[in-house]
Design an enzyme around this catalytic site. Structure first.
Site, PDB file in Angstrom:
ATOM      1  N   GLY A   1      -1.016   5.527   6.698  1.00 15.00           N
ATOM      2  CA  GLY A   1      -0.128   5.737   7.842  1.00 15.00           C
ATOM      3  C   GLY A   1       0.525   7.099   7.694  1.00 15.00           C
ATOM      4  O   GLY A   1       1.172   7.371   6.675  1.00 15.00           O
TER       5      GLY A   1
ATOM      6  N   GLU B   1       0.833  -1.197   0.000  1.00 14.03           N
ATOM      7  CA  GLU B   1       0.000   0.000   0.000  1.00 14.03           C
ATOM      8  C   GLU B   1       0.871   1.251   0.000  1.00 14.03           C
ATOM      9  O   GLU B   1       0.604   2.218  -0.727  1.00 14.03           O
ATOM     10  CB  GLU B   1      -0.919   0.010   1.228  1.00 14.03           C
TER      11      GLU B   1
END
Length: 438
Positions: free
Chosen positions: A421, A299
């Protein structure tokens, strides 16, 4: 010649040392042999091209990739660009474009042929990420669908789950999302509160999620939920579930109004006593956090490659603008301060591209570790925001107008250091490999 000179020089100094001279000579002989088998690439790197988006550049690709890139570029120009403005107003894409992407083989490219996919390589799917950014159309959630959600099913799903969902996901008739983030849990996945409790052979799911890409249109959602509150750590008590649109108790909230990514449907999701069959569990019970950690590097690689590609688009857009815009009787490209800024931007982008391409190569060899993926994500997304700010500045007041591509690229770039994140968390992950106890 250079290797021969070094070999002779070093060997003469080592030949009287027992054993070491022979070992060194053998090593240099192997080095010479390996050099004769190197096949230099004739493909120019980004720094040497006339345009950073040129087809036929970068050594990680080959001629087959070039042909595929031509096809993908044509798809975005013909099927996405003309409709993107109306999708921005609607806050979502049409289902038709999802199905067209499926028909063109642009979804689930890395999915094995036996599961209904193309069986393509990482570099092919990376081309779709890059071409989307080169089109400056942030609406399609294809990368998340194909390269973030689908791998969970392919890697951890049962034979029945794979056979049921993957063909539809590859065809674009079923749109997917992954629900991690909650109002009180973003980058800290161990803070998840959504939970699933056993009820006979079923599970009862309760909780809510927020900022879910593809959430409004999603037919299938991979939901992160707590299944064991008594686990020794939160990470040991998390599982993944496949939740289908239309299940009783599963409600979609409003489409969230964002400052960027306006054509991308982002939604809140609510789960109130959603009864899930045992077959909805994805992978093993309480192994969800482990699966997430396995898949997050990919990702973050997606985000980093799309970030650098956006930088390349913004640079070329700005270069074209300053070559045409006139001030003080000549184009502003004649101003030394503008020339130096372009030189700085191109250098930064080329450095970033080199690192991200190396990460793509590592990942294709299954050698991309979480820390390196975190480096790529935080570096590339920070650079994207720097490039967006400076390119908009070079556009002057026109850069602030929504009709100019740089304005859209500017607002779209701001989310990149946040999702996947936050970049602050990326630095924490990197730092642990530096100062953590071995």
């Amino acid at each position: 010649m250079f290797v021969n000179q070094i070999a002779k020089s070093c060997y003469s100094g080592l030949k009287h040392v027992s054993g070491r001279g022979q070992a060194f000579f053998a090593a240099t002989t192997r080095l010479q042999h390996s050099q004769t088998h190197l096949v230099p690439s004739t493909r120019p790197e980004t720094s040497c091209t006339n345009n950073m988006m040129d087809i036929g550049s970068r050594r990680i690709f080959n001629e087959d990739h070039d042909l595929f890139r031509q096809s993908v570029r044509r798809f975005f120009q013909e099927e996405v660009v003309p409709y993107h403005n109306e999708w921005e107003k609607a806050g979502q894409l049409s289902r038709e474009v999802w199905e067209k992407a499926g028909e063109q083989g642009l979804l689930g490219i890395m999915t094995p042929v036996e599961h209904g996919g193309m069986g393509g390589d990482l570099f092919s799917t990376a081309i779709t990420w890059e071409e989307q950014m080169y089109s400056n159309c942030s609406g399609p959630g294809f990368p998340l669908h194909s390269d973030i959600v689908m791998p969970y099913i392919i890697n951890y799903g049962t034979k029945e789950q794979i056979e049921r969902f993957i063909p539809k996901l590859t065809a674009g008739t079923c749109i997917s999302a992954i629900a991690m983030t909650e109002p009180g849990a973003g980058s800290d996945l161990q803070g998840v509160r959504t939970n699933a409790k056993k009820d006979g052979s079923d599970w009862i799911l309760n909780g809510n999620k927020v900022f879910i890409t593809n959430g409004w249109m999603a037919d299938l959602v991979v939901v992160v939920a707590v299944t064991n509150r008594e686990a020794k750590t939160a990470a040991h008590g998390i599982s993944l579930f496949l939740v289908e649109n239309g299940m009783k108790g599963f409600q979609k909230g409003r489409k969230l109004e964002k400052i960027g990514l306006k054509a991308q449907d982002t939604a809140e999701l609510f789960f109130e006593d959603v009864r899930l069959p045992a077959s909805a569990l994805l992978g093993e019970l309480n192994r969800g956090f482990y699966y997430l950690m396995n898949e997050l590097p990919q990702e973050r690689l997606v985000i980093s490659d799309m970030a650098i590609s956006s930088c390349e688009f913004m640079f070329e857009e700005t270069r074209n603008y300053v070559m045409q815009r006139k001030a003080f009787g000549k184009t502003i490209a004649h101003l030394q301060t503008v020339q130096h800024k372009l030189a700085e931007l191109k250098t930064d982008i080329c450095v970033g591209r080199s690192f991200v391409d190396n990460c793509l190569r590592l990942h294709s060899e299954r050698r991309l570790d979480p820390a390196t993926a975190s480096m790529a994500k935080f570096w590339a997304s920070d650079l994207q925001n720097k490039v967006a700010t400076q390119c908009l500045q070079l556009h002057g007041g026109w850069g602030y107008m929504w009709e100019y591509p740089i304005a859209k690229a500017f607002v779209d770039s701001r989310i990149q250091p946040i999702y996947g994140g936050t970049n602050e968390i990326m630095k924490e992950l990197i730092a642990r490999t530096i100062v953590g106890h071995k």
